[in-house]
Design a protein around this motif. Structure first.
Motif, PDB file in Angstrom:
ATOM      1  N   THR B 151       0.850  -1.186   0.000  1.00  0.00           N
ATOM      2  CA  THR B 151       0.000   0.000   0.000  1.00  0.00           C
ATOM      3  C   THR B 151       0.891   1.245   0.000  1.00  0.00           C
ATOM      4  O   THR B 151       1.957   1.260   0.614  1.00  0.00           O
ATOM      5  CB  THR B 151      -0.895   0.030   1.255  1.00  0.00           C
ATOM      6  N   ASP B 153       0.917   5.588   0.336  1.00  0.00           N
ATOM      7  CA  ASP B 153       0.177   6.770   0.779  1.00  0.00           C
ATOM      8  C   ASP B 153       0.505   7.908  -0.179  1.00  0.00           C
ATOM      9  O   ASP B 153       1.465   8.642   0.028  1.00  0.00           O
ATOM     10  CB  ASP B 153       0.634   7.131   2.202  1.00  0.00           C
ATOM     11  N   LEU B 155      -0.530  11.049  -1.106  1.00  0.00           N
ATOM     12  CA  LEU B 155      -1.323  12.246  -0.831  1.00  0.00           C
ATOM     13  C   LEU B 155      -0.376  13.401  -0.516  1.00  0.00           C
ATOM     14  O   LEU B 155       0.730  13.187  -0.024  1.00  0.00           O
ATOM     15  CB  LEU B 155      -2.242  12.008   0.374  1.00  0.00           C
ATOM     16  N   GLY B 400       7.954  22.064   4.235  1.00  0.00           N
ATOM     17  CA  GLY B 400       6.648  21.429   4.458  1.00  0.00           C
ATOM     18  C   GLY B 400       5.615  22.363   5.031  1.00  0.00           C
ATOM     19  O   GLY B 400       4.426  22.086   5.010  1.00  0.00           O
ATOM     20  N   ILE B 501      12.569   2.488  -4.904  1.00  0.00           N
ATOM     21  CA  ILE B 501      13.375   3.190  -3.896  1.00  0.00           C
ATOM     22  C   ILE B 501      12.863   2.855  -2.492  1.00  0.00           C
ATOM     23  O   ILE B 501      13.317   3.421  -1.499  1.00  0.00           O
ATOM     24  CB  ILE B 501      13.450   4.716  -4.118  1.00  0.00           C
ATOM     25  N   GLY B 502      11.922   1.938  -2.429  1.00  0.00           N
ATOM     26  CA  GLY B 502      11.497   1.403  -1.132  1.00  0.00           C
ATOM     27  C   GLY B 502      10.657   2.360  -0.307  1.00  0.00           C
ATOM     28  O   GLY B 502      10.591   2.235   0.909  1.00  0.00           O
ATOM     29  N   ASN B 503       9.979   3.315  -0.937  1.00  0.00           N
ATOM     30  CA  ASN B 503       9.208   4.297  -0.168  1.00  0.00           C
ATOM     31  C   ASN B 503       7.706   4.089  -0.337  1.00  0.00           C
ATOM     32  O   ASN B 503       7.211   3.995  -1.460  1.00  0.00           O
ATOM     33  CB  ASN B 503       9.550   5.725  -0.596  1.00  0.00           C
ATOM     34  N   SER B 504       7.010   4.039   0.793  1.00  0.00           N
ATOM     35  CA  SER B 504       5.569   3.857   0.723  1.00  0.00           C
ATOM     36  C   SER B 504       4.832   5.181   0.857  1.00  0.00           C
ATOM     37  O   SER B 504       3.629   5.247   0.690  1.00  0.00           O
ATOM     38  CB  SER B 504       5.111   2.897   1.815  1.00  0.00           C
ATOM     39  N   SER B 505       5.538   6.252   1.206  1.00  0.00           N
ATOM     40  CA  SER B 505       4.918   7.574   1.152  1.00  0.00           C
ATOM     41  C   SER B 505       5.792   8.456   0.266  1.00  0.00           C
ATOM     42  O   SER B 505       6.935   8.121  -0.023  1.00  0.00           O
ATOM     43  CB  SER B 505       4.748   8.168   2.555  1.00  0.00           C
ATOM     44  N   LEU B 506       5.247   9.584  -0.163  1.00  0.00           N
ATOM     45  CA  LEU B 506       5.931  10.385  -1.184  1.00  0.00           C
ATOM     46  C   LEU B 506       7.308  10.862  -0.703  1.00  0.00           C
ATOM     47  O   LEU B 506       7.431  11.402   0.400  1.00  0.00           O
ATOM     48  CB  LEU B 506       5.069  11.595  -1.556  1.00  0.00           C
ATOM     49  N   PRO B 507       8.327  10.675  -1.517  1.00  0.00           N
ATOM     50  CA  PRO B 507       9.692  11.028  -1.090  1.00  0.00           C
ATOM     51  C   PRO B 507       9.986  12.514  -1.257  1.00  0.00           C
ATOM     52  O   PRO B 507      10.922  12.894  -1.951  1.00  0.00           O
ATOM     53  CB  PRO B 507      10.561  10.171  -2.016  1.00  0.00           C
ATOM     54  N   VAL B 508       9.199  13.358  -0.581  1.00  0.00           N
ATOM     55  CA  VAL B 508       9.373  14.812  -0.725  1.00  0.00           C
ATOM     56  C   VAL B 508      10.757  15.224  -0.233  1.00  0.00           C
ATOM     57  O   VAL B 508      11.124  14.954   0.912  1.00  0.00           O
ATOM     58  CB  VAL B 508       8.290  15.576   0.071  1.00  0.00           C
ATOM     59  N   GLY B 509      11.533  15.839  -1.101  1.00  0.00           N
ATOM     60  CA  GLY B 509      12.870  16.305  -0.704  1.00  0.00           C
ATOM     61  C   GLY B 509      13.921  15.211  -0.683  1.00  0.00           C
ATOM     62  O   GLY B 509      15.032  15.437  -0.219  1.00  0.00           O
ATOM     63  N   ARG B 510      13.575  14.016  -1.200  1.00  0.00           N
ATOM     64  CA  ARG B 510      14.565  12.924  -1.160  1.00  0.00           C
ATOM     65  C   ARG B 510      15.485  13.034  -2.363  1.00  0.00           C
ATOM     66  O   ARG B 510      15.503  12.184  -3.256  1.00  0.00           O
ATOM     67  CB  ARG B 510      13.832  11.578  -1.155  1.00  0.00           C
ATOM     68  N   SER B 511      16.275  14.110  -2.369  1.00  0.00           N
ATOM     69  CA  SER B 511      17.125  14.395  -3.518  1.00  0.00           C
ATOM     70  C   SER B 511      18.226  13.362  -3.676  1.00  0.00           C
ATOM     71  O   SER B 511      18.818  13.239  -4.743  1.00  0.00           O
ATOM     72  CB  SER B 511      17.728  15.787  -3.378  1.00  0.00           C
TER      73      SER B 511
END
Lengths: 368, 531
Positions: B151, B153, B155, B400, B501-511
């Motif tokens: 799953t 997220d 949003l 944020g 990249i193994g992220n289940s929520s948005l990688p905001v700022g994951r430069s």
């Protein structure tokens, strides 16, 4: 890959127990180092529990620099314990020349100030010593806190134990709480500061895993608190978030898990506390972690806590008896240090669960 | 014989030449009928023909008057290369061909008027986002996720987010309690259907986007929001339940706000947000101007304006600083919706966007949330500007707090999910798309000068026109279906980018997940250089 462990007991025990907890798990770690934080000390430190204890590994010049600095700050040395080193040849250890564990009296002007002011003084002193010794690699200051001792070194864990005579259960070095790890590796450079557990103002934490939100966590934490520095390991993010939530925001412990692994919005919506959880999720979005992780934390009041990432991609088990509880990545560690416990009572927390061991050894568990 | 002078404008001076094969043409008339620019017409030419009419071959050369399709000479009816003639021709007898010797750039200013074009940038030749790739792939101890099974997220916040220390919490019995209200924040899909106004788009195109929005929300549980654009909104929509999927825009022209304010008492639900436009990327070009040709009767009614060229004033009247605009405009709009609806700011990507963003971040009222940064010889590329804004927030520890939404060029090459993902890794919370939507409705324009006639009211696909005959060309249901299907694919593609990249929520700022093979870009964006 790491393995992590912790022992909490009603009776003081020797660090060799921590090594016995970790060595059976050695297939899972790379044996590149040993680190531990001891809290609620006994043995030679029993009489100095209220004195801030400096854990220092340094060169002779570094020792001089630290001594001068502490003097200039009006800290008065009250007690010193220097481990008797076993220098037999063939040991796999990249040792520093000197290891010192010194208890100090607070400066005269700090004798009667509040605990909050003392906390800030101790942090600032550690940070200043770190900056001082960082130049030319003169030494490492791992902790400066009452009743807390930290030892970290690079090499094979059992050789490191031999070097520091940690296998000799002579009653000198004793504690009721130990958090430990047997790896010294950042995947990149070998840096002593990168070894878990990490420590800030009474909070200790080690992690097994990979925090893939390291960059966004770090970028946010840098501006949150002057003590959030180093960032040699992606697991330091967990410690700083723990400290921020409990010590700075003063939120109850259960919200730590909501910060690092927030519930999906669809689940938050259904809960009676949805307003609070939504506010936490959106305001602390940059402290969310991602990736496979398990943490073990030790709080200033002696409680120990463990929890996992939101998909439980790293294992952890808690078990014990009336006098001793232990936490480990793998149950083989528990089987060595607590062979007589009832394994049916072992707790394998799930991805939503938080487990806390109280100072009375009561095991509390709840779902986030 | 027809006399031609060298200064006469003929079709070989224009950007597009019609290539026509009279031997394939049956003179059915479809191409002439479909050409909304009247760039072609039926005519007669005298052709030399070899004919043989006897039972045995007896070829004879004759000069005959032959009916043909001819390109009209002149700038006013210049072919724009839309290719509608080619599309409708049953015999592949006709098509526009790019004229590499065009003189249109020189001749196009005849009469002393500047060259006008639709909202496309035809200068930047390569796409920044295509030079960035996701270089971080999870492996071994840091497992990737399964885009189908796990799953996610997906949003993003729209609204002002408080710092943790500002949250009005009290503690009792180990529980946190929120004591008072906080600024409204809506968590929505990280892609907003961008603000194309009811005047800019045809009724059918607007309807198609509305239908797609509602369908994605109600049938697929994707909380997509659509922004109205400056020109107001149909009253029927404002009084319906579907208003909750809309973000209402207000700009310096205040077009349509009389009706919006009057509709307030009859609104059954709150809109998803208010977007105050203080700048837009297209503003310095011919965007931001609705030509009189497009101000049809229903547009006059919705906007409350006469039939004339409608240009939003360059600034909001009476507002001379960000602080002032916070006090006047934000407060009044927040108050109008009783502080339940997030009010956001849209500014253009510009040399000054970071200063606008900083002023909003530091605004003491904490009521503005959301910032969108979005031209031939004016304007600023959006990628580095979003990164600059994010890094300005990082410097202050305020990332944020005012979510960043990036618009402009997202999906330019068709890969909106990859573009969005990269923008999010650089610090955006979400993205806006607009051109992509009209392309899904059938727009044939591109960044190489094809069509670009949105400003003329003669859109050959009925998307950017108010001419009833042209508007009828747009199949609303099919256009809506195209948008829905694209968005479903977008959602899956986003998961497929988050999974490795193994992220289940948005990688905001994951430069750290991005790399580029362009050293200058790596330095500017603070991402890894790879080769």
């Amino acid at each position: 890959m790491c393995r992590i462990g912790a022992i909490k007991s009603k009776v003081p025990f020797h660090p060799s127990q921590a090594l016995r907890l970790m060595l059976p798990q050695q297939e899972g770690h790379d044996n590149s180092g040993f680190a531990m934080v001891m809290q609620d000390l006994d043995g030679v430190f029993a009489g100095y529990k209220d004195k801030p204890l400096l854990s220092l590994a340094c060169t002779a010049h570094g020792a001089k620099l630290a001594e001068e600095y502490m003097k200039a700050q009006n800290f008065v040395r009250d007690f010193e314990w220097v481990p008797k080193i076993d220098r037999r040849p063939g040991l796999d250890i990249k040792a520093m020349p000197l290891y010192m564990f010194r208890c100090y009296d607070y400066p005269e002007e700090y004798q009667n100030v509040s605990w909050q002011e003392k906390e800030e003084l101790l942090l600032d002193t550690r940070l200043a010593l770190r900056r001082l010794l960082e130049k030319d690699d003169q030494g490492y200051v791992f902790s400066f806190w009452p009743d807390v001792l930290t030892l970290k070194e690079i090499g094979d864990p059992s050789d490191i134990a031999t070097y520091f005579r940690l296998w000799d259960d002579n009653g000198e070095l004793m504690a009721k709480n130990v958090v430990t790890q047997c790896r010294q590796n950042t995947n990149y450079d070998i840096v002593r500061y990168a070894a878990h557990p990490f420590f800030i103002q009474g909070y200790t934490l080690c992690a097994n895993g990979e925090n893939t939100f390291y960059t966004k966590n770090t970028e946010y934490q840098r501006s949150l608190h002057r003590g959030y520095n180093g960032f040699e390991s992606d697991s330091q993010n967990f410690l700083y978030t723990l400290h921020y939530v409990l010590h700075e925001l003063k939120w109850p412990i259960k919200y730590f898990k909501h910060v690092i692994t927030p519930l999906p919005f669809s689940e938050i919506e259904k809960r009676p506390d949805n307003k609070e959880l939504t506010a936490i999720r959106q305001s602390l979005a940059h402290l969310e972690i991602n990736g496979p992780n398990t943490i073990i934390a030790m709080l200033p009041d002696g409680r120990m806590m463990t929890c996992c990432d939101s998909k439980k991609l790293r294992p952890v088990v808690i078990g014990g008896d009336e006098t001793t509880k232990a936490i480990a990545s793998e149950v083989c560690g528990l089987n060595v240090v607590l062979p007589n416990r009832n394994p049916e009572l072992d707790v394998y927390p799930n991805e939503r669960e938080v487990v806390v061991i109280t100072p009375e050894l009561e095991v509390q568990r709840w779902k986030q | 014989m027809e006399t031609i002078k060298t200064l006469d404008i003929t079709f070989n001076d224009l950007n597009w030449k019609i290539e026509y094969s009279p031997e394939r043409c049956t003179m059915c008339g479809s191409c002439v009928a479909v050409c909304s620019f009247q760039a072609i017409e039926a005519g007669v030419e005298r052709h030399s023909k070899t004919v043989s009419t006897a039972r045995q071959p007896e070829p004879v050369q004759q000069h005959k008057a032959v009916p043909v399709i001819k390109q009209v000479n002149g700038l006013a009816n210049a072919c724009v290369g839309c290719g509608m003639c080619e599309k409708v021709c049953p015999n592949r007898a006709i098509k526009p061909v790019r004229n590499e010797n065009t003189r249109a750039g020189v001749l196009g200013r005849s009469g002393g008027t500047p060259i006008k074009r639709g909202g496309r940038n035809n200068l930047i030749k390569d796409n920044t986002l295509d030079k960035i790739v996701v270089g971080r792939i999870s492996q071994m101890t840091d497992p990737s996720l399964d885009a189908e099974r796990h799953t996610f997220d997906i949003l993003a916040p729209f609204g002002r987010v408080l710092t943790p220390g500002e949250l009005p919490f009290s503690t009792a019995g180990g529980e946190l309690k929120l004591n008072s209200s906080t600024p409204p924040v809506n968590w929505i899909y990280p892609l907003i259907f961008s603000d194309m106004s009811v005047g800019a788009l045809s009724t059918r195109a607007w309807e198609a986007i509305c239908i797609a929005t509602a369908y994605l929300n109600e049938k697929h549980n994707m909380p997509i929001r659509m922004c109205s654009g400056e020109g107001g909104m149909p009253v029927q929509l404002m009084k319906s339940e579907y208003l909750k999927y809309s973000i209402i825009q207000i700009a310096s022209g205040h077009f349509g706000w009389n009706r919006i304010v009057k509709a307030l008492p009859d609104m059954k639900v709150d809109p998803a947000g208010i977007l105050i436009k203080i700048g837009q990327g297209a503003k310095p070009g011919d965007g931001g101007l609705l030509p009189a040709a497009k101000v049809a009767e229903h547009i006059q009614a919705i906007r409350g304006v006469p039939k004339a060229d409608l240009l939003s004033p360059p600034n909001h009247q009476g507002l001379y600083s960000i602080e002032e605009s916070v006090q006047k405009m934000h407060l009044s709009l927040n108050a109008a919706f009783k502080f339940r609806v997030p009010v956001a700011i849209k500014c253009s990507a510009s040399a000054t966007s970071v200063s606008v963003y900083n002023n909003l971040l530091r605004d003491p009222y904490k009521i503005c949330g959301g910032n969108e940064v979005s031209l031939d010889h004016t304007g600023h590329p959006v990628v580095s500007k979003v990164r600059d804004c994010y890094q300005a927030a990082v410097k202050q520890g305020r990332q944020g707090q005012i979510p960043l939404w990036a618009g402009g060029g997202i999906g330019l090459t068709g890969n909106a999910a990859a573009d969005a993902f990269k923008m999010i890794c650089l610090g955006a919370n979400g993205v806006f798309i607009s051109k992509l939507l009209i392309q899904l409705c059938g727009c044939v324009g591109n960044e190489h000068g094809r069509c670009n006639a949105c400003n003329t009211g003669k859109c050959p696909t009925g998307i950017c026109s108010q001419d009833h005959r042209l508007v009828r060309r747009l199949d609303v249901d099919k256009a809506a279906q195209n948008i829905v299907e694209y968005m479903l694919a977008f959602d899956m593609e986003l998961r497929k980018l988050m999974a490795p990249i193994g992220n289940s929520s948005l990688p905001v700022g994951r430069s750290d997940a991005l790399v580029t093979t362009d050293k200058a870009m790596a330095d500017k964006l603070s991402i890894q250089y790879a080769c």
